[in-house]
Write a protein that holds these residues in place. Structure first.
Motif, PDB file in Angstrom:
ATOM      1  N   ASN A 144      28.900  27.341  50.207  1.00  0.00           N
ATOM      2  CA  ASN A 144      28.938  26.566  48.988  1.00  0.00           C
ATOM      3  C   ASN A 144      27.907  25.382  49.094  1.00  0.00           C
ATOM      4  N   ASP A 190      37.271  27.102  45.388  1.00  0.00           N
ATOM      5  CA  ASP A 190      36.206  26.688  46.140  1.00  0.00           C
ATOM      6  C   ASP A 190      35.249  25.746  45.409  1.00  0.00           C
ATOM      7  N   HIS A 191      35.401  25.731  43.931  1.00  0.00           N
ATOM      8  CA  HIS A 191      34.866  24.543  43.443  1.00  0.00           C
ATOM      9  C   HIS A 191      35.543  23.242  42.747  1.00  0.00           C
ATOM     10  N   HIS A 209      33.996  25.730  36.722  1.00  0.00           N
ATOM     11  CA  HIS A 209      34.897  26.743  36.591  1.00  0.00           C
ATOM     12  C   HIS A 209      36.228  26.514  37.296  1.00  0.00           C
ATOM     13  N   HIS A 262      26.359  28.880  45.233  1.00  0.00           N
ATOM     14  CA  HIS A 262      26.515  29.584  46.563  1.00  0.00           C
ATOM     15  C   HIS A 262      24.978  29.932  47.150  1.00  0.00           C
ATOM     16  N   ASP A 287      28.906  29.717  39.356  1.00  0.00           N
ATOM     17  CA  ASP A 287      28.749  31.049  39.668  1.00  0.00           C
ATOM     18  C   ASP A 287      28.147  31.993  38.756  1.00  0.00           C
TER      19      ASP A 287
END
Ligand code: ZN
Ligand code: FE
Length: 251
Positions: free
Chosen positions: A16, A62-63, A58, A173, A135
């Motif tokens: 990321n 992981d964000h 979103h 990513h 993403d």
């Protein structure tokens, strides 16, 4: 002399990037999709930057995983998709298609780009031609459709294609290398429906291996180049897009 307004990349987890928009004149920064707080706080402190806002594309962890800690440390507003109000309780400003947001010296227009998730948004900065796209699209690829339909995923990419060719795409990513392998499989198929510019793909592959050798990111992507080599942007209709996405899911 360094550029006055620029985007820095802070790598987190395996692949990321957290994007830190930086304004040298005011020492203000904006963080996009901070999935982890530690590396971002270290970066901001080292550069003596004040965090003016956090932008989220979103609801995936992981964000957004670092948002609570960053918000506590810098007391800044957190922008997120209105459609994800339930999934992102840590946010406090809700955005939908066409909204304008001003953070520090930057203005953004919000684009709703459903597919990867239903509420997914991207942030478009007209002045610098920056797109923060989470993403939705990757180097030579696109995001998995976890929530949306093939139609939505296809249409979201069509909207990105309508942006100016000099657009720089900041995707979250570093998947470009593995997507290149998919492109190779695709071009070696006898009945492939997607024929991109093979010369452009070879140039892209060379540039990518040079950058990876130097440990440099492949992000930001240049829209003008992705358009000629990214199979998901080359798909001529939803059916081709579906074919590619299903093939990619099996890799
Ligand atoms: Zn995601
Ligand atoms: Fe992600």
């Amino acid at each position: 002399m360094a550029k006055k307004e620029h985007v820095e990349l802070v790598p987190i987890f395996d692949d990321n990037y957290v994007f830190i928009l930086t304004d040298d004149a005011t020492q203000k920064a904006v963080a996009v999709d901070p999935g982890d707080a530690g590396p971002v706080i270290d970066f901001l402190r080292a550069k003596k930057l004040d965090l003016a806002a956090i932008l989220l594309t979103h609801h995936h962890s992981d964000h957004i995983g670092g948002v609570g800690e960053l918000k506590a440390a810098f007391d800044c507003p957190v922008y997120a998709p209105q459609k994800n109000q339930k999934q992102i309780p840590v946010a406090d400003q809700w955005l939908k298609e066409g909204d304008s947001v001003t953070c520090g010296p930057w203005d953004f227009t919000v684009m709703e780009l459903p597919g990867h998730t239903l509420g997914h948004i991207a942030y478009w900065n007209q002045k610098h031609k920056w797109l923060f796209s989470g993403d939705v699209i990757f180097g030579l690829g696109c995001g998995r459709l976890f929530e949306g339909t093939f139609e939505q995923g296809y249409e979201s990419l069509q909207r990105i294609k309508k942006l100016p060719p000099q657009t720089l795409i900041y995707c979250t990513h570093e998947y470009t290398k593995s997507n290149l392998e998919f492109c190779r499989i695709l071009t070696n198929q006898d009945n492939t429906p997607i024929t991109g510019d093979s010369e452009a793909l070879e140039l892209y592959a060379n540039e990518l291996s040079n950058r990876r050798e130097l440990n440099l990111p492949s992000v930001p992507l240049k829209l003008s180049i992705e358009e000629s080599v990214n199979p998901f942007l080359l798909a001529r209709d939803v059916e081709q897009f579906r074919y590619l996405r299903e093939l990619r899911n099996r890799q």
